[in-house]
Motif scaffolding. Sequence first.
Motif, short mmCIF file in Angstrom:
data_model
loop_
_atom_site.label_atom_id
_atom_site.label_comp_id
_atom_site.label_asym_id
_atom_site.label_seq_id
_atom_site.Cartn_x
_atom_site.Cartn_y
_atom_site.Cartn_z
N ASP A 101 -4.63 -0.95 -3.42
CA ASP A 101 -4.70 -1.94 -2.35
C ASP A 101 -6.14 -2.25 -1.95
O ASP A 101 -6.41 -3.28 -1.33
CB ASP A 101 -3.94 -1.44 -1.13
CG ASP A 101 -4.53 -0.14 -0.59
OD1 ASP A 101 -5.14 -0.17 0.49
OD2 ASP A 101 -4.38 0.90 -1.24
N PHE A 104 -8.20 -5.60 -1.93
CA PHE A 104 -8.10 -6.60 -0.87
C PHE A 104 -8.95 -6.19 0.33
O PHE A 104 -9.26 -5.01 0.51
CB PHE A 104 -6.64 -6.77 -0.44
CG PHE A 104 -5.72 -7.25 -1.52
CD1 PHE A 104 -5.86 -8.52 -2.05
CD2 PHE A 104 -4.73 -6.42 -2.03
CE1 PHE A 104 -5.01 -8.97 -3.06
CE2 PHE A 104 -3.87 -6.86 -3.03
CZ PHE A 104 -4.02 -8.14 -3.55
N SER A 108 -5.32 -10.00 5.79
CA SER A 108 -4.07 -10.75 5.80
C SER A 108 -3.15 -10.29 6.92
O SER A 108 -3.14 -9.10 7.28
CB SER A 108 -3.36 -10.59 4.45
OG SER A 108 -2.08 -11.20 4.48
N ARG A 110 0.09 -10.56 6.59
CA ARG A 110 1.35 -10.22 5.91
C ARG A 110 1.03 -9.31 4.72
O ARG A 110 -0.14 -9.17 4.32
CB ARG A 110 2.02 -11.50 5.40
CG ARG A 110 1.11 -12.31 4.49
CD ARG A 110 1.87 -13.34 3.67
NE ARG A 110 0.96 -14.19 2.91
CZ ARG A 110 0.33 -13.82 1.79
NH1 ARG A 110 0.50 -12.61 1.29
NH2 ARG A 110 -0.47 -14.66 1.15
N TYR A 112 0.35 -8.17 1.04
CA TYR A 112 -0.31 -8.90 -0.03
C TYR A 112 0.60 -9.07 -1.24
O TYR A 112 1.34 -8.15 -1.61
CB TYR A 112 -1.57 -8.15 -0.48
CG TYR A 112 -2.74 -8.32 0.47
CD1 TYR A 112 -3.60 -9.40 0.37
CD2 TYR A 112 -2.96 -7.38 1.48
CE1 TYR A 112 -4.68 -9.55 1.24
CE2 TYR A 112 -4.03 -7.51 2.35
CZ TYR A 112 -4.88 -8.60 2.22
OH TYR A 112 -5.94 -8.75 3.09
N ILE A 113 0.53 -10.26 -1.85
CA ILE A 113 1.19 -10.48 -3.14
C ILE A 113 0.12 -10.45 -4.22
O ILE A 113 -1.08 -10.53 -3.95
CB ILE A 113 1.97 -11.81 -3.16
CG1 ILE A 113 1.02 -13.00 -2.94
CG2 ILE A 113 3.08 -11.80 -2.12
CD1 ILE A 113 1.70 -14.36 -3.09
N GLU A 114 0.59 -10.35 -5.45
CA GLU A 114 -0.33 -10.13 -6.57
C GLU A 114 -1.36 -11.25 -6.74
O GLU A 114 -2.48 -11.00 -7.19
CB GLU A 114 0.46 -9.96 -7.87
CG GLU A 114 1.22 -8.66 -7.99
CD GLU A 114 2.55 -8.63 -7.25
OE1 GLU A 114 3.28 -7.63 -7.37
OE2 GLU A 114 2.87 -9.62 -6.52
N SER A 115 -0.99 -12.47 -6.38
CA SER A 115 -1.87 -13.62 -6.60
C SER A 115 -2.82 -13.89 -5.44
O SER A 115 -3.62 -14.83 -5.49
CB SER A 115 -1.03 -14.87 -6.86
OG SER A 115 -0.15 -15.12 -5.78
N ASP A 116 -2.77 -13.08 -4.38
CA ASP A 116 -3.68 -13.28 -3.27
C ASP A 116 -5.13 -13.04 -3.69
O ASP A 116 -5.41 -12.28 -4.63
CB ASP A 116 -3.33 -12.33 -2.11
CG ASP A 116 -2.16 -12.84 -1.28
OD1 ASP A 116 -1.96 -14.07 -1.23
OD2 ASP A 116 -1.45 -12.01 -0.68
N VAL A 117 -6.03 -13.67 -2.98
CA VAL A 117 -7.45 -13.55 -3.29
C VAL A 117 -7.91 -12.10 -3.08
O VAL A 117 -7.61 -11.48 -2.06
CB VAL A 117 -8.28 -14.49 -2.39
CG1 VAL A 117 -9.77 -14.26 -2.62
CG2 VAL A 117 -7.92 -15.94 -2.68
N ASP A 268 3.27 -6.43 -0.98
CA ASP A 268 4.60 -6.99 -1.20
C ASP A 268 5.08 -6.60 -2.60
O ASP A 268 4.41 -6.86 -3.59
CB ASP A 268 4.53 -8.51 -1.07
CG ASP A 268 5.90 -9.17 -1.11
OD1 ASP A 268 6.65 -8.92 -2.08
OD2 ASP A 268 6.21 -9.96 -0.21
#
Length: 297
Positions: A101, A104, A108, A110, A112-117, A268
């Motif tokens: 993690d 990141f 955020s 929420r 994080y999903i895999e495609s987040d910056v 996520d």
Amino acid sequence: MKVLVTGRNGQVGWELRRSLAPLGEVIALGRDEADLARPETLGRLVADVRPDAIVNAAAYTAVDQAETEEDAARIINGDALGELARAARKHGALLIHYSTDYVFDGSSERPYIESDVVAPLNAYGRTKLEGERAIEAVGGEWLTLRTTWVYGARGRNFLRTMLRLAAEREQLRVVADQTGAPTSARLIADLTAHVLAQAQRERGTGSFESGLFHMTAAGGTTWHGFARAIIEAARASQQQPVKTTAVEPIGSDAYPTPARRPRNSLLDNGKFDGRFKLHRLDWRDALELALDDLWAR
């Protein structure tokens, strides 16, 4: 199936030796035999073992120390992964790798999903991100599994630290403004075994797709909430003395560390759940099993 596991003496590596055993021959190697600090040796190692799959549980994990040893961390967490990926591709092996993690920045609101910056706050996160990118750049067949707040019955980790302090101090002060999903090494290893078995079936049918997935325990808490759960479980079990009567919540500013930590470490797991259809234990249930393992030793 022949599986090569690196980092055999680490928290996850130790558990993998148990969880992967039903799948076939497990060759688990420690630093003396599989030294990621010497990436140039890894190609020969894979050529000699000729595994069907490689599960890399070795890493530079001293988060604060990495602030002054970023080059050393980069070799292990970044450069070595490129070499492992090249060797895996050359010999037709599946590569499974664990990331974090900490890629990141925790801003955020929420999970994080895999495609987040990605925007690592510290050297450890930067080097782990380099490892992710090295694997993807090489290609072949691979799975990168990001997880968070790893602990277990072995090694140096938050669980064992809290149990030690609980036996020594009446009051503890624990950070309460960082949120994540405590994920036991045992849960990581058990999920990995099922992921590997499914991936091998997919490879056999030509339906396998490489990818990056978030894989953690279900639910979430703060470090303060995690500490309270550990101490309450220890007191209820009567397996060890518990001197602590109060766990005070504090802010991150009250406990400064060399490496900055994300405030939000929740990941996520929807993509993982959709692909592998596995039940991820709630962090509280996984903690109970980890404590059982610890006290059974």
